[in-house]
Design a protein around this motif. Structure first.
Motif, PDB file in Angstrom:
ATOM      1  N   ARG A   9      19.058 -35.014 -47.940  1.00 38.70           N
ATOM      2  CA  ARG A   9      17.853 -34.201 -47.798  1.00 38.70           C
ATOM      3  C   ARG A   9      17.864 -33.451 -46.475  1.00 38.70           C
ATOM      4  N   GLN A  10      17.262 -32.294 -46.487  1.00 43.45           N
ATOM      5  CA  GLN A  10      17.050 -31.549 -45.257  1.00 43.45           C
ATOM      6  C   GLN A  10      16.109 -32.365 -44.376  1.00 43.45           C
ATOM      7  N   GLN A  11      16.386 -32.354 -43.088  1.00 42.08           N
ATOM      8  CA  GLN A  11      15.521 -32.998 -42.105  1.00 42.08           C
ATOM      9  C   GLN A  11      15.288 -32.004 -40.977  1.00 42.08           C
ATOM     10  N   SER A  41      15.928 -27.195 -39.090  1.00 46.33           N
ATOM     11  CA  SER A  41      16.215 -27.986 -40.279  1.00 46.33           C
ATOM     12  C   SER A  41      17.714 -28.024 -40.527  1.00 46.33           C
ATOM     13  N   ASP A  91       6.956 -29.427 -39.676  1.00 45.62           N
ATOM     14  CA  ASP A  91       6.733 -29.208 -41.105  1.00 45.62           C
ATOM     15  C   ASP A  91       7.101 -27.777 -41.488  1.00 45.62           C
ATOM     16  N   ARG A  92       6.734 -26.837 -40.649  1.00 44.71           N
ATOM     17  CA  ARG A  92       7.042 -25.421 -40.911  1.00 44.71           C
ATOM     18  C   ARG A  92       8.548 -25.191 -40.926  1.00 44.71           C
ATOM     19  N   LEU A  94      10.834 -27.289 -41.707  1.00 40.92           N
ATOM     20  CA  LEU A  94      11.362 -27.893 -42.929  1.00 40.92           C
ATOM     21  C   LEU A  94      11.034 -27.042 -44.151  1.00 40.92           C
ATOM     22  N   GLU A  95       9.779 -26.630 -44.266  1.00 38.59           N
ATOM     23  CA  GLU A  95       9.345 -25.829 -45.420  1.00 38.59           C
ATOM     24  C   GLU A  95      10.085 -24.503 -45.507  1.00 38.59           C
ATOM     25  N   GLN A  96      10.335 -23.887 -44.352  1.00 34.15           N
ATOM     26  CA  GLN A  96      10.966 -22.565 -44.324  1.00 34.15           C
ATOM     27  C   GLN A  96      12.473 -22.633 -44.112  1.00 34.15           C
ATOM     28  N   ASN A  97      13.025 -23.848 -44.019  1.00 36.70           N
ATOM     29  CA  ASN A  97      14.450 -24.023 -43.725  1.00 36.70           C
ATOM     30  C   ASN A  97      14.816 -23.113 -42.552  1.00 36.70           C
TER      31      ASN A  97
END
Length: 111
Positions: A9-11, A41, A91-92, A94-97
């Motif tokens: 998973r991406q972290q 990320s 969080d941003r 991660l969400e936006q890679n």
């Protein structure tokens, strides 16, 4: 066959990046570079570092050194307190890679 359980998973990793001067870098006049706090990320820290260096170079900065400070979970396990604003930036990312530069502190030579 679904291979998703095998995929990592991406972290989000917290990175401290030292940048030196480069032509047209938009750093303040008289500074010798800057220290950046980034959230990036990646599948692992190496990927997050590669992506961060690439993005900073693309932005006209000159990355010199990158120091990893771990994932959110690793930092919390080490006793770091992550406030709401920092968590939102993670969080941003991660969400936006994405690579998020959260803080830029210009550096100056000591005389």
């Amino acid at each position: 066959m679904d291979k998703s359980p095998d995929k990592k998973r991406q972290q989000v990793f917290t990175l401290a990046v030292e940048v030196g001067r480069a032509p047209g870098d938009d750093l303040p006049e008289g500074s010798t570079g800057a220290m950046l706090l980034c959230y990036a990320s990646g599948i692992d820290e190496a990927e997050a570092v590669r992506e961060t260096v690439a993005v900073l170079k693309q932005a006209g900065l000159n990355p010199i050194e990158v120091e990893g400070h771990g994932t959110r979970a690793e930092r919390e396990a080490d006793g770091d307190e992550i406030d709401e604003d920092e968590g939102a930036l993670m969080d941003r990312a991660l969400e936006q890679n994405a690579v998020i530069v959260a803080l830029m502190t210009p550096t100056h030579d000591e005389d």
